[in-house]
Scaffold this active site. Structure first.
Site, PDB file in Angstrom:
ATOM      1  N   GLY A  37      44.427  52.283  17.805  1.00  9.54           N
ATOM      2  CA  GLY A  37      43.730  51.695  18.941  1.00  9.54           C
ATOM      3  C   GLY A  37      43.208  52.768  19.884  1.00  9.54           C
ATOM      4  N   ASP A 178      49.911  50.889  25.796  1.00 14.63           N
ATOM      5  CA  ASP A 178      51.196  50.197  25.966  1.00 14.63           C
ATOM      6  C   ASP A 178      52.277  51.090  26.562  1.00 14.63           C
ATOM      7  OD1 ASP A 178      50.009  48.011  24.833  1.00 14.63           O
ATOM      8  OD2 ASP A 178      50.974  48.214  22.886  1.00 14.63           O
ATOM      9  N   ARG A 222      52.857  44.452  22.753  1.00 20.75           N
ATOM     10  CA  ARG A 222      53.520  43.674  21.703  1.00 20.75           C
ATOM     11  C   ARG A 222      55.028  43.850  21.723  1.00 20.75           C
ATOM     12  NH1 ARG A 222      51.190  45.327  16.183  1.00 20.75           N
ATOM     13  NH2 ARG A 222      51.083  47.329  17.262  1.00 20.75           N
ATOM     14  N   ARG A 304      46.231  28.150  36.252  1.00 22.10           N
ATOM     15  CA  ARG A 304      45.201  28.644  35.352  1.00 22.10           C
ATOM     16  C   ARG A 304      45.732  29.842  34.562  1.00 22.10           C
ATOM     17  NH1 ARG A 304      40.274  26.611  37.525  1.00 22.10           N
ATOM     18  NH2 ARG A 304      40.883  24.621  38.487  1.00 22.10           N
ATOM     19  N   ARG A 483      49.714  61.294  64.392  1.00 21.98           N
ATOM     20  CA  ARG A 483      50.076  62.634  63.925  1.00 21.98           C
ATOM     21  C   ARG A 483      50.986  63.382  64.904  1.00 21.98           C
ATOM     22  NH1 ARG A 483      46.600  64.045  59.686  1.00 21.98           N
ATOM     23  NH2 ARG A 483      44.747  62.721  59.501  1.00 21.98           N
ATOM     24  N   MET A 674      37.083  59.238  53.603  1.00 23.42           N
ATOM     25  CA  MET A 674      37.125  58.256  52.525  1.00 23.42           C
ATOM     26  C   MET A 674      38.308  58.527  51.596  1.00 23.42           C
ATOM     27  SD  MET A 674      33.962  59.554  50.092  1.00 23.42           S
ATOM     28  CE  MET A 674      34.234  58.310  48.856  1.00 23.42           C
ATOM     29  N   GLN A 675      38.790  59.763  51.586  1.00 22.42           N
ATOM     30  CA  GLN A 675      39.925  60.120  50.733  1.00 22.42           C
ATOM     31  C   GLN A 675      41.230  59.482  51.211  1.00 22.42           C
ATOM     32  OE1 GLN A 675      39.521  64.645  49.842  1.00 22.42           O
ATOM     33  NE2 GLN A 675      38.065  64.169  51.456  1.00 22.42           N
TER      34      GLN A 675
END
Length: 760
Positions: A37, A178, A222, A304, A483, A674-675
Site C-alpha cells: 500500500g 496503520d 485492520r 450517520r 510573556r 501565522m506560525q
C-alpha cells in the site's frame, strides 16, 4: 515527528547512534522500490535514498511498480539521477509506483528478479513497504546464493558475475499509514493519515453540533488501532473501538451510557471512532453501520456513518512525514553501504526521536504476532506489543471520555492552571485535558487568566466541565497568555492571590517565560510561603527551546504551517527563475528553520547555532550563480529570525539579487505570527494530552505525599520525565535561551547531503 508513539519501555537506548557519515559508495549500485500500500512520505524517502547515494558516488536504480518491476526488467529498472527526484517532497503516493506482486511469491518470479538485478550489477536493495514487503525482502536475501547458483546452472548468468555478487545487502523502511510495525514509533505515512482523519472529525463535529447529531467514523487499521485511538483522543471523540482490545459483551450499553453522559454534560454532538478491523470477543466484525443502528435504536438519535477510506492515504504529506522519511532514507543508504554478507537484515525505524536499526526478522515476526494474540484472547499482551504509550493513551482516552465525575468533589484540592509566554497551538488542548482529568479526579480546577500578570491581579475563576467543551482543536489560549515574567515587586501580589484563592498546586503551560517565572518563585519560597506548593511546568512553545524536553507543544503545528507556506511560495515561482529567502520564527533556536527547511527541500538553511560568516555567503553566491547557469530554476533559503544580527533576511536577498547578473530574481517572505496560529496538529493535541496527564499525575503524587516540589516535565529520549526546577540553569544556555543539548542539530548532515550544496 516529531514521533508521538513512544515505546518507552526499559530498553537501553545506547545502541541508537547519532546520524553517521556516509561511506564512499563508488562502484556500488543500489536498487530502491516501494511495495504494498502507498503511504504519504514515500517520495521523501525515495528522494533521500537517491540523493544520499549519489552524494557518495554510488549509482541508484529505481525499480518501478514494486517487486513486479524486478520481475519484468526492461524499463521497470531505470537509473535515477539527482533531478529525477526533484520537486517530489510535497507529493503524496509514490512516483515509482507500487504493486502487490503475486509472481514474487513464487521461486520462478524471484529467479527472474535476481537475473534482472544482476544484469545491472545491483546487489543492494532498499525497500519501502509493509510487513509483507519486508518479509519478501528477507526471503530474497536468504535465497540469493541459491537463486544465483541456479541462474548460473541454467546459463542465465555468467559465473564471474555470480562471484562478484555473492550476497544481497538490504535495508527496509516501513511505509504504512496503520503504524503497525512493532518496535517503531511512527511508520511512514501514519502522521499524515492522522491529519486527514482529525481534519474530518473536526469538520464532522461542527455539522453534528448544529443538528445535535451522532457520527460513526470508520478509519483504517485492520489489525492495529493506532489511527482509531489517536484520532479519538486528538478529535475529542466519545467512544472508540480498536482491534487490540475487543469490547466485552454488552459494550453497546456502555457506549450508549458514555454518549448520554456527554450530552448531559453539554455536548451537542457525539463521535464514535471504529477501526476497520474492530471485532467483538467472539471475533465477529463490528461494522460502522451496526454501531449507527445501535445509536438510533437505543438513544433515538439521528446518527450517520462516514467511512473515510482511501482519503486517509492521499494528499500532501505532513511536515513530519517529510523530514522523518528523509532522515530514514539517509540512514538506509548508510545501512546498505556498510552491510556485509554476514549482516542481518535491518529495518530503519524511528524510535525516541532517534534512528534505530532493528532486526527485520524480529520486527516482522512481532508485528505478525499481534493478530494471533488478539485471536487467542490475549488482549492485554496485544496492547502491550503496541508499546507502553499506546496503553497509556487508551487510559487517557477512557478518563477523558468516561470520567468518574463531571463536577468537583467537595473539599478536594484546588489546582491552578495557567499559561505563560507566547501563544502556542495546543495550549487549549492541554488546558482542557488538565481541567477534565482534574475534575474527574475530584479536584477544583482554577483557571488563571493572562499569565503571571493575571495571577498578580487575582484574575482567577473555577473551570467547569462545560467550559472546556470543544477546546481540543482550538488554537490560541482560552485562559490568555502573557510573556511578562514576574518582577520582584509582583511577588507579594502573586503570593496573596495564591493564598486568597487557596491554591494547593499550580500547573503552568507555556514557554521560557513560564519556566523563568516558576524558577523565580521557587527561589523566593523562603520569603513567600504561599509558593511552597507543588508546581509543574509543561512545555508549550513553537520555538521548541525549553529545558528538559526535546519536543514542545505547538512546534509541530508551526512546522506544518511553515511547510505549507513554503510549498505555496515555491509554486508561485514555477514559471520563472527565482530565489526565495524565507524567515521563520524561533528566536535563537533554529529548530523551526532546520526542520521546515528539511521538509520543504531548502537548499540553504541559516541558523543562529551556526551563525553566518562572510566567507559562507561568498561561497553561497558563487555556487548560486553557477547553479542557475547550469539550468536551475528555483532556489529556497530558510533563515532563522536571529541567525545573524547584521546579515538580515533583506540583506541576504539584496546580495543574491546583486550577484544574479540578471539570471534570476529574488523574493523574501517573513512568515511572522501565522506560525503561532491555527488549529493544533494531531501530534500537538496528543502531546498536549499526554503531557497534561503526566503533569497532573505528578501533582497528585506530590499532594498525596505532602510534598511541595517544583518541576518541569517533558520528552527526553522517548520518555516523559520530570526534572527539578532548581536544575534548570544547568540545562540551558542562558545567553541564547535554549537547551545546551539539541538533538535535532544532528540532522545537519542529512540536510547537507540531500540539498544541492554538495554539487558545487
Amino acid at each position: 515527528m516529531p514521533s508521538d508513539e513512544w515505546n518507552d519501555d526499559s530498553r537501553d537506548f545506547t545502541d541508537i547512534n547519532p546520524t553517521p557519515s556516509l561511506p564512499d559508495g563508488r562502484g556500488v549500485r543500489i536498487g530502491i522500490l516501494t511495495s504494498g500500500g502507498d503511504a504519504q512520505g514515500m517520495n521523501a524517502a525515495v528522494r533521500a535514498v537517491v540523493r544520499s547515494a549519489l552524494s557518495v558516488g554510488a549509482e541508484v536504480y529505481a525499480i518501478f511498480e514494486g517487486y513486479q518491476g524486478m520481475i519484468d526488467g526492461g524499463d521497470g529498472i531505470r537509473p535515477f539521477d539527482w533531478e529525477d527526484v526533484g520537486s517530489i517532497l510535497n507529493r503524496g503516493g509514490t512516483v515509482i509506483g507500487t504493486f502487490r506482486s503475486k509472481e514474487m511469491r513464487e521461486r520462478e518470479g524471484r529467479l527472474k528478479a535476481v537475473r534482472h538485478l544482476l544484469h545491472r550489477g545491483i546487489d543492494r536493495l532498499v525497500v519501502i513497504g509493509g510487513d509483507g514487503s519486508l518479509t519478501g525482502l528477507n526471503l530474497l536475501r536468504n535465497e540469493w546464493p541459491g537463486l544465483v547458483a541456479e541462474l548460473v546452472k541454467r546459463g542465465d548468468l555468467a559465473p564471474e558475475t555470480a562471484r562478484e555478487h555473492p550476497s544481497l545487502m538490504i535495508a527496509g523502511m516501513v511505509g504504512s499509514i496503520d503504524n503497525d510495525l512493532v518496535g517503531s514509533d511512527m511508520t511512514i505515512g501514519a502522521d499524515t493519515a492522522l491529519h486527514r482523519i482529525v481534519d474530518a472529525i473536526d469538520d464532522l463535529a461542527s455539522t453534528a453540533a448544529s443538528h445535535q447529531r451522532s457520527f460513526v467514523v470508520e478509519v483504517m487499521g485492520r489489525h492495529c488501532g493506532y489511527l482509531a485511538l489517536m484520532s479519538a483522543v486528538a478529535g475529542g471523540a466519545d467512544f472508540v473501538l480498536v482491534p487490540e482490545q475487543p469490547p466485552e459483551p454488552g459494550w453497546e450499553d456502555r457506549m450508549c451510557a458514555d454518549l448520554k453522559a456527554g450530552r448531559k454534560a453539554g455536548r451537542r454532538d457525539s463521535i464514535v471512532i471504529v477501526a476497520e478491523g474492530a471485532t467483538d470477543r467472539q471475533g465477529n466484525p463490528i461494522k460502522a453501520d451496526y454501531v449507527r443502528q445501535v445509536l438510533i435504536d437505543r438513544l433515538n438519535e439521528d446518527a450517520r456513518v462516514t467511512i473515510l477510506g482511501h482519503v486517509q492515504r492521499g494528499g500532501t504529506p505532513s511536515a513530519y512525514d517529510r523530514w522523518a522519511s528523509t532522515w530514514l532514507g539517509y540512514n538506509a543508504v548508510h545501512e546498505v553501504l556498510t552491510a556485509t554478507p554476514d549482516s542481518e537484515g535491518r529495518v530503519i525505524a524511528t524510535r525516541s526521536n532517534r534512528i534505530d536499526r532493528i532486526s527485520l526478522v524480529k520486527a516482522v515476526a512481532d508485528t505478525q504476532r499481534v493478530p494471533d494474540l488478539i485471536g487467542d484472547g490475549k488482549y492485554r499482551d496485544a496492547m502491550r506489543m503496541r508499546g507502553r504509550s499506546f496503553v497509556e493513551m487508551d487510559a487517557i482516552f477512557n478518563e477523558l471520555a468516561a470520567p468518574v465525575r463531571t463536577i468537583p468533589a467537595e473539599g478536594d484540592k484546588r489546582i491552578g492552571i495557567m499559561h505563560a509566554g507566547g501563544p502556542a497551538p495546543g495550549m487549549n488542548t492541554a488546558a482542557r485535558a488538565l481541567a477534565r482529568l482534574g475534575i474527574s479526579r475530584g479536584h477544583h480546577m482554577i483557571g488563571i487568566h493572562s499569565g503571571f500578570i493575571g495571577l498578580a491581579a487575582g484574575d482567577l475563576s473555577e473551570l467547569t466541565w462545560e467550559e472546556t467543551e470543544g477546546l481540543t482543536g482550538e488554537g490560541g489560549a482560552m485562559l490568555g497568555t502573557r510573556r511578562e515574567v514576574p518582577r520582584t515587586q509582583d511577588l507579594y501580589a502573586i503570593s496573596r492571590a495564591l493564598e486568597k484563592n487557596e491554591i494547593d498546586a499550580l500547573i503552568v503551560v507555556g514557554g521560557y517565560s513560564a519556566y523563568d517565572g516558576v524558577h523565580k518563585m521557587t527561589t523566593e519560597r523562603d520569603r513567600y510561603p504561599a509558593f511552597r506548593i507543588p508546581t509543574v511546568c509543561v512545555p508549550a512553545s513553537i520555538d521548541n527551546n525549553l529545558p528538559g524536553s526535546e519536543l514542545s507543544i505547538g512546534a509541530d503545528t508551526a512546522l506544518n504551517v511553515i511547510v505549507d507556506a513554503m510549498d505555496k511560495i515555491k509554486e508561485s515561482g514555477i514559471a520563472s527563475k527565482r530565489c526565495f529567502v524565507v524567515e521563520t520564527m524561533g528566536k535563537n533556536c533554529g529548530y523551526l528553520a532546520m526542520m521546515s527547511g528539511l521538509a520543504a527541500g531548502a537548499e540553504r538553511i541559516y541558523l543562529n547555532e551556526e551563525g553566518i560568516s562572510l566567507d559562507d555567503l561568498v561561497a553561497d553566491m558563487h555556487w548560486l550563480r553557477e547553479s542557475f547557469a547550469n539550468g536551475r530554476r528555483l532556489f529556497l533559503a530558510v533563515r532563522n529570525e536571529n541567525a545573524s544580527a547584521n546579515y538580515t533576511t533583506d540583506f541576504l536577498a539584496r546580495m543574491m539579487e546583486e550577484e544574479s547578473h540578471g539570471m534570476y530574481d529574488v523574493r523574501t517572505a517573513v512568515l511572522g505570527h501565522m506560525q503561532q496560529g491555527g488549529s493544533p496538529s494531531p501530534f500537538d493535541r496528543l502531546l498536549a494530552s499526554r503531557l497534561a496527564y503526566h503533569a497532573l499525575n505528578l501533582t497528585d503524587d506530590e499532594l498525596a505525599a505532602g510534598h511541595d516540589g517544583a518541576w518541569f516535565i517533558g520528552v527526553k529520549e522517548g520518555h516523559l520525565r520530570p526534572g527539578r526546577m532548581d536544575t534548570m540553569p544547568t540545562l540551558v544556555d542562558p545567553q541564547h535561551r535554549r537547551p545546551r543539548d539539541q538533538w535535532w542539530l544532528d540532522l545537519r548532515a542529512v540536510v547537507r547531503t540531500v540539498s544541492d550544496e554538495l554539487r558545487s
